[in-house]
Design a protein around this motif. Structure first.
Motif, PDB file in Angstrom:
ATOM      1  N   SER A   1       0.859  -1.194   0.000  1.00 15.61           N
ATOM      2  CA  SER A   1       0.000   0.000   0.000  1.00 15.61           C
ATOM      3  C   SER A   1       0.885   1.231   0.000  1.00 15.61           C
ATOM      4  O   SER A   1       1.817   1.315   0.813  1.00 15.61           O
ATOM      5  N   PRO A   2       0.643   2.163  -0.897  1.00 17.83           N
ATOM      6  CA  PRO A   2      -0.261   2.156  -2.039  1.00 17.83           C
ATOM      7  C   PRO A   2       0.032   0.969  -2.952  1.00 17.83           C
ATOM      8  O   PRO A   2       1.185   0.593  -3.100  1.00 17.83           O
TER       9      PRO A   2
ATOM     10  N   TRP B   1      -5.123   0.962  -4.595  1.00 17.39           N
ATOM     11  CA  TRP B   1      -5.644   0.977  -3.230  1.00 17.39           C
ATOM     12  C   TRP B   1      -4.633   1.587  -2.262  1.00 17.39           C
ATOM     13  O   TRP B   1      -3.440   1.271  -2.345  1.00 17.39           O
ATOM     14  N   VAL B   2      -5.117   2.473  -1.385  1.00 15.20           N
ATOM     15  CA  VAL B   2      -4.288   2.943  -0.284  1.00 15.20           C
ATOM     16  C   VAL B   2      -4.980   2.538   1.014  1.00 15.20           C
ATOM     17  O   VAL B   2      -6.115   2.949   1.276  1.00 15.20           O
ATOM     18  N   MET B   3      -4.302   1.714   1.774  1.00  9.10           N
ATOM     19  CA  MET B   3      -4.831   1.267   3.063  1.00  9.10           C
ATOM     20  C   MET B   3      -5.057   2.474   3.958  1.00  9.10           C
ATOM     21  O   MET B   3      -4.123   3.246   4.199  1.00  9.10           O
ATOM     22  N   ASN B   4      -6.294   2.662   4.400  1.00  6.22           N
ATOM     23  CA  ASN B   4      -6.529   3.801   5.292  1.00  6.22           C
ATOM     24  C   ASN B   4      -6.278   3.401   6.746  1.00  6.22           C
ATOM     25  O   ASN B   4      -5.964   2.236   7.036  1.00  6.22           O
ATOM     26  N   ALA B   5      -6.377   4.367   7.637  1.00  6.14           N
ATOM     27  CA  ALA B   5      -5.994   4.104   9.029  1.00  6.14           C
ATOM     28  C   ALA B   5      -6.869   3.018   9.654  1.00  6.14           C
ATOM     29  O   ALA B   5      -6.381   2.163  10.408  1.00  6.14           O
TER      30      ALA B   5
ATOM     31  N   LEU C   1     -12.009   2.008 -10.889  1.00  8.56           N
ATOM     32  CA  LEU C   1     -12.001   2.819  -9.673  1.00  8.56           C
ATOM     33  C   LEU C   1     -10.834   3.785  -9.742  1.00  8.56           C
ATOM     34  O   LEU C   1      -9.739   3.421 -10.154  1.00  8.56           O
ATOM     35  N   SER C   2     -11.089   5.010  -9.327  1.00  7.42           N
ATOM     36  CA  SER C   2     -10.027   6.017  -9.370  1.00  7.42           C
ATOM     37  C   SER C   2      -8.941   5.657  -8.354  1.00  7.42           C
ATOM     38  O   SER C   2      -9.215   5.503  -7.163  1.00  7.42           O
ATOM     39  N   PRO C   3      -7.694   5.504  -8.803  1.00  4.93           N
ATOM     40  CA  PRO C   3      -6.629   5.093  -7.871  1.00  4.93           C
ATOM     41  C   PRO C   3      -6.348   6.142  -6.801  1.00  4.93           C
ATOM     42  O   PRO C   3      -6.332   7.334  -7.077  1.00  4.93           O
ATOM     43  N   GLU C   4      -6.135   5.669  -5.575  1.00  7.70           N
ATOM     44  CA  GLU C   4      -5.831   6.570  -4.457  1.00  7.70           C
ATOM     45  C   GLU C   4      -4.345   6.842  -4.317  1.00  7.70           C
ATOM     46  O   GLU C   4      -3.927   7.767  -3.616  1.00  7.70           O
TER      47      GLU C   4
END
Lengths: 390, 390
Positions: free
Chosen positions: B170-171, B177-181, B316-319
């Motif tokens: 991640s990313p 995908w970016v792993m969120n908190a 999906l729009s990449p983070e």
């Protein structure tokens, strides 16, 4: 509960060589002869080639097996040096020659296998073999009157049903042994009759003190279908230790596997470094090697003069590479000796015990540095030996 | 009689991504979006730093774990970016981040072990895990409405008594995908409760499209004694793909083992490249990253505009990172699709099947290249999709 890390990895400890070097690495007074490199930076024409590649924007990934033009140039260099035709399809440039050797070990050795190694030998090879799950079985070279010699009987005695391969490093680190043509034949007969793969570490092949352009290569004596891996590199003959570029010659059927192994260890070798390696293979590189050899011949004479006749020293004049590997009477523990020598005399040597069993009263010194520094180091060492204390 | 080479090595074949790229690598008409790199050379200030190091003669071996000043600078960068204190003794610079990841796999995984991997995932990781003798078990991310999401239930279902570790990138390449908190907390709970080691591939951590300096790092959420390996590198955020320099953050007890592993894979990282890496970590490097991010935000919008609304595309729009991973209706075999697209439209994409099971109707494209070339590639792709033939 299982441990979080593999026990074999947790147990890894640096070799005695690394341990000694770590003690004195940052001391500017130390004359360091422990590593396999000289004290002059890489030749300007090679550095300039790297700079031109940087200016030209050669900063992208390259194919995992290396630039096609570099692989072709390496093939051409075998033609020039040994008069042999090597298909560039057999050549992979994964990064450093250490990585090339690692990949060769990984391709041949499986857990439970045994690898025969001519001793004394370079400590990193043991780690590479053991990481592949194999066991190293040391077979000593024989100390002859004037040179180290291959001992085929000892090899035959060491073979077991688990023996899978033989590692031969010629010109040899640390002994300076250069396998001659007769020894090469005997070694090949032995490997063929026992169906052993051959890991030929030929990184010092251009560093010989004869009129030949290179030491006898196993590549020149084996067919391309045979299980031979020959490792070459730019670090030693072209003084490019910090660059990390070398190559592996392998059987042609392994080309697809080598692409994967190169990619999953390193993606590809450093791009602009590959262009510098190309420059090293051009004519100016030959001039450089001739000068290096002349310096080494001079330095070898210095070593033999200042160390060879010392009453505590037994030393065979090295035939190739750039190490002297003297046996020193009165040493019981080469690591303790090197530690003491470092502290008292500010000379950094590699302890003999790093290079195999039975070498606890040997030390290795690299004689690739400038004659002035080498002379000073030898005088310090000589004076320490006179002392009889360490 | 035993074979000369290990059967598992003989069987290795390049991933479908490498296969497609090999087909068109030398064709100048191809717009190549298959690799994870842009089309601009490394920034001049970094190349100049390498040239200065070359001029200063920085061409010798360095310590196997990297230059101490580089390791300190990397530690400092974690303080700046994440506000965390990392002891430089936990940082090893063995060469490329690919090698760092390889070493991490080798330290954790033993034959028979299973590695959980969030899919889609980068194909080289599979090779690295399998070379360590482990089996990869894919656990798909969930396609949510607006982003990929962690599916903890799926992870829990995939655990077996052989599960040893989890790989999280991640990313993420290729999903963005970016792993969120919150996901990080859930992932950590899961790993801790199952006593899994964590292999955190954070090479894209600075490539996020938020106001944060970096994506949430597992380093910021775990104690130094926990079995975490975090891999970072210069290739992506500083556009240094061809340089081969990255790092590994590891538990402190592994420092001696890391010295050995770095040495027997590579001796040490390329010396003058380490000085260039130091320059990248200085202020000008932050300016560069800000500019790169701005370009990527622009390019991402271009991708969403030209591709996102196509009737055959789900995207999906990449983070974060710099890949789009669209699903394309009507594709039955992503490799065949990419081959055809390369031949007919001269656009090079990576086939979805390279990234895990169930992605045969996906492709990956890298959007780090210049907007003009990207636009042209997207228009060609769009036109091919309109055709409905490939």
């Amino acid at each position: 509960m299982q441990p979080s890390f593999r026990p074999d990895i947790l147990r890894l400890r640096p070799s005695p060589l690394a341990e000694i070097a770590a003690l004195g690495r940052d001391d500017p007074e130390v004359l360091a002869l422990w590593f396999g490199e000289g004290d002059e930076p890489t030749a300007a024409f090679i550095r300039e080639a790297a700079k031109r590649a940087l200016d030209a924007g050669r900063t992208f990934y390259t194919p995992p097996r290396g630039l096609p033009e570099l692989r072709r140039a390496i093939a051409q260099s075998y033609r020039t040096t040994h008069g042999i035709a090597i298909d560039p399809e057999r050549i992979t440039v994964p990064g450093s020659s250490m990585l090339a050797l690692h990949i060769a070990c990984r391709t041949v050795l499986a857990p439970g296998d045994e690898l025969l190694v001519l001793a004394p030998f370079w400590p990193n090879l043991r780690f590479a073999a053991e990481l592949a799950g194999a066991r190293v079985r040391e077979v000593p070279l024989r100390r002859g009157e004037t040179r180290w010699e291959l001992d085929v009987e000892a090899l035959a005695r060491a073979v077991t049903p688990h023996t899978r391969a033989l590692y031969v490093n010629s010109p040899a680190n640390p002994s300076g042994w250069v396998m001659n043509a007769a020894e090469r034949e005997a070694l090949l007969d032995f490997c063929r009759s026992h169906r052993l793969a051959v890991l030929a570490d030929e990184v010092y092949e251009r560093v010989v003190f004869s009129d030949e352009p290179a030491a006898p290569s196993l590549l020149a004596a084996m067919e391309e279908e045979e299980p031979l891996f020959a490792v070459g590199g730019f670090s030693k003959a072209w003084a490019m230790t910090g660059w990390r570029v070398g190559w592996l010659v392998h059987p042609p059927e392994l080309a697809p596997a080598m692409a994967v192994l190169a990619e999953v260890h390193n993606t590809s070798a450093t791009s602009f470094v590959q262009y510098a390696a190309l420059a090293a293979l051009e004519e100016e590189g030959e001039t450089f090697i001739a000068r290096l050899r002349a310096r080494l011949v001079h330095n070898r004479a210095l070593v033999m003069e200042l160390l060879g006749d010392h009453p505590r020293v037994e030393l065979l004049s090295p035939e190739g590479a750039f190490y002297a590997f003297p046996r020193i009477a009165g040493i019981r523990d080469s690591v303790a000796f090197c530690r003491l020598l470092l502290r008292r005399s500010k000379v950094g040597l590699a302890p003999g015990s790093a290079f195999g069993r039975g070498f606890h009263d040997y030390v290795r010194l690299c004689f690739a540095l400038s004659p002035e520094r080498l002379r000073e180091a030898l005088l310090r060492l000589r004076s320490a030996l006179d002392d009889r204390r360490p």
